[in-house]
Design an enzyme around this catalytic site. Structure first.
Site, short mmCIF file in Angstrom:
data_model
loop_
_atom_site.label_atom_id
_atom_site.label_comp_id
_atom_site.label_asym_id
_atom_site.label_seq_id
_atom_site.Cartn_x
_atom_site.Cartn_y
_atom_site.Cartn_z
N ASN A 9 0.86 -1.18 0.00
CA ASN A 9 0.00 0.00 0.00
C ASN A 9 0.90 1.23 0.00
O ASN A 9 1.52 1.54 1.01
CB ASN A 9 -0.90 -0.04 1.25
CG ASN A 9 -1.72 1.23 1.41
OD1 ASN A 9 -1.79 2.06 0.50
ND2 ASN A 9 -2.36 1.37 2.57
N LYS A 11 0.10 4.27 -0.20
CA LYS A 11 -0.52 5.44 0.43
C LYS A 11 -0.31 6.68 -0.46
O LYS A 11 -0.32 6.56 -1.68
CB LYS A 11 0.01 5.62 1.86
CG LYS A 11 -0.14 4.32 2.67
CD LYS A 11 0.12 4.48 4.14
CE LYS A 11 -0.07 3.14 4.84
NZ LYS A 11 0.14 3.21 6.28
N HIS A 95 -9.42 1.33 5.13
CA HIS A 95 -8.13 1.45 5.81
C HIS A 95 -8.29 2.36 7.03
O HIS A 95 -9.07 3.31 7.01
CB HIS A 95 -7.08 2.03 4.84
CG HIS A 95 -5.69 1.94 5.38
ND1 HIS A 95 -5.20 2.84 6.29
CD2 HIS A 95 -4.72 1.03 5.17
CE1 HIS A 95 -3.97 2.48 6.61
NE2 HIS A 95 -3.65 1.39 5.95
N GLU A 97 -6.56 4.69 8.12
CA GLU A 97 -6.32 6.12 7.86
C GLU A 97 -7.58 6.76 7.27
O GLU A 97 -7.86 7.93 7.53
CB GLU A 97 -5.11 6.29 6.94
CG GLU A 97 -3.82 6.00 7.71
CD GLU A 97 -2.69 5.41 6.88
OE1 GLU A 97 -2.73 5.49 5.64
OE2 GLU A 97 -1.76 4.85 7.50
N GLU A 167 -5.04 -4.84 10.63
CA GLU A 167 -3.99 -3.85 10.84
C GLU A 167 -4.24 -3.14 12.17
O GLU A 167 -5.03 -2.18 12.21
CB GLU A 167 -4.01 -2.81 9.71
CG GLU A 167 -3.78 -3.40 8.33
CD GLU A 167 -3.24 -2.37 7.36
OE1 GLU A 167 -2.22 -2.65 6.74
OE2 GLU A 167 -3.82 -1.27 7.24
N GLY A 173 3.00 2.21 10.86
CA GLY A 173 3.96 3.30 10.71
C GLY A 173 4.71 3.64 12.00
O GLY A 173 5.37 4.66 12.09
N SER A 212 3.87 -2.19 10.22
CA SER A 212 5.33 -2.29 10.37
C SER A 212 5.89 -3.64 9.92
O SER A 212 6.82 -4.17 10.54
CB SER A 212 5.74 -1.96 11.81
OG SER A 212 5.36 -0.64 12.13
P1 13P Z 1 3.33 0.35 7.62
O1 13P Z 1 3.81 -0.93 7.00
O2 13P Z 1 4.04 1.56 7.13
O3 13P Z 1 3.26 0.24 9.12
O4 13P Z 1 1.80 0.55 7.10
C1 13P Z 1 0.91 -0.48 7.24
C2 13P Z 1 -0.33 -0.14 6.50
O5 13P Z 1 -1.10 0.72 6.91
C3 13P Z 1 -0.59 -0.85 5.24
O6 13P Z 1 -1.87 -0.59 4.78
#
Ligand code: 13P
Length: 252
Positions: A9, A11, A95, A97, A167, A173, A212
């Site tokens: 992803n 983002k 997601h 976010e 997640e 992150g 992560s």
């Molecule tokens: P990270 O791997 O940067 O922690 O992000 C995970 C994520 O949100 C994938 O959709």
């Protein structure tokens, strides 16, 4: 047997040109890799260019979101029909976010899932608890509501098209990965919820872990019984680290 599925992803990263460079490098690094399904989810503006690079390769294209109507007066939205036509096979839905910053709820997740499935896209439906929820021992209650309400319109014959991504928000992150056992406990719980709703078909649904994920921790995660893949953020932004994650069996 569930085919392992590793998706990146991206983002809100990568211009069109940067996206083409990344996916071209990735394509050569993973050419010939079998036994694992691979996908990348670039931002909307790079989808078309990335689609041209991955055509005919072992990398599938995913979008990061979609609206629930197929067309109309919805300024700024992108429909599943548009994504399907451009070559997307998957679409990430719900997601954290989007839940956190853009007002996504289980009800809007349900509408997006239904529309994506109706247009032949395979949704990657994200669920996960926040740190406060985990510390208040609400993890299972939160996940149960997200699954039951979000998947409400998903019919039994559609559920095997679905991918679930667990997640935990506190692991995204932050560099804090859930331990493989911690993640697998929730994955097992999700599979039980799916069994209750969909019976034996639940065995075919892939459940990815996200938060992560790195080349250093992927092998241990993949060794767990109910972890069928990963949704990778930061580590998918470099071709070499994502290629190592995809080939997790070499990272042991
Ligand atoms: P990270 O791997 O940067 O922690 O992000 C995970 C994520 O949100 C994938 O959709």
């Amino acid at each position: 047997m569930r085919m392992p599925f590793i998706a990146g992803n991206w983002k809100m990263h990568k211009t069109r040109q940067e996206a083409v460079e990344l996916v071209s490098a990735l394509k050569s690094l993973v050419a010939g890799v079998t036994g694992v399904e691979i996908a990348v989810a670039p931002p909307f503006t790079a989808l078309h260019a990335v689609a041209e690079v991955v055509e005919g390769s072992n990398i599938a294209l995913a979008a990061q979101n979609c609206f629930w109507e197929s067309e109309g007066a919805y300024t700024g939205e992108v429909s599943p029909r548009m994504l399907q036509e451009i070559g997307c096979r998957y679409v990430i839905i719900g997601h954290s976010e989007r839940r956190q910053y853009f007002g996504e709820t289980n009800a809007t997740v349900a509408k997006r899932l239904q529309a994506a499935l109706a247009h032949g896209l395979r949704p990657i439906c994200c669920v996960g608890e926040t740190l406060e929820e985990r510390e208040a021992n609400q993890t299972f209650a939160v996940i149960e509501t997200q699954i039951n309400e979000g998947l409400q319109p998903v019919a039994p014959q559609q559920v095997t098209e679905l991918v679930i991504a667990y997640e935990p928000v506190w692991a995204i992150g932050t560099g804090k990965t859930a331990t493989p056992a911690q993640a697998n406990e929730v994955h097992g719980f999700i599979r039980d919820l799916l069994r209750k709703r969909y019976g034996e078909r639940a065995e075919e649904v892939r459940i990815q872990y996200g938060g992560s994920v790195k080349p250093e921790n992927i092998a241990a995660l993949m060794a767990e019984s109910d972890i069928d893949g990963a949704l990778v953020g930061g580590a998918s932004l470099q071709a070499d680290s994502f290629a190592r994650i995809v080939q997790y069996d070499k990272e042991r």
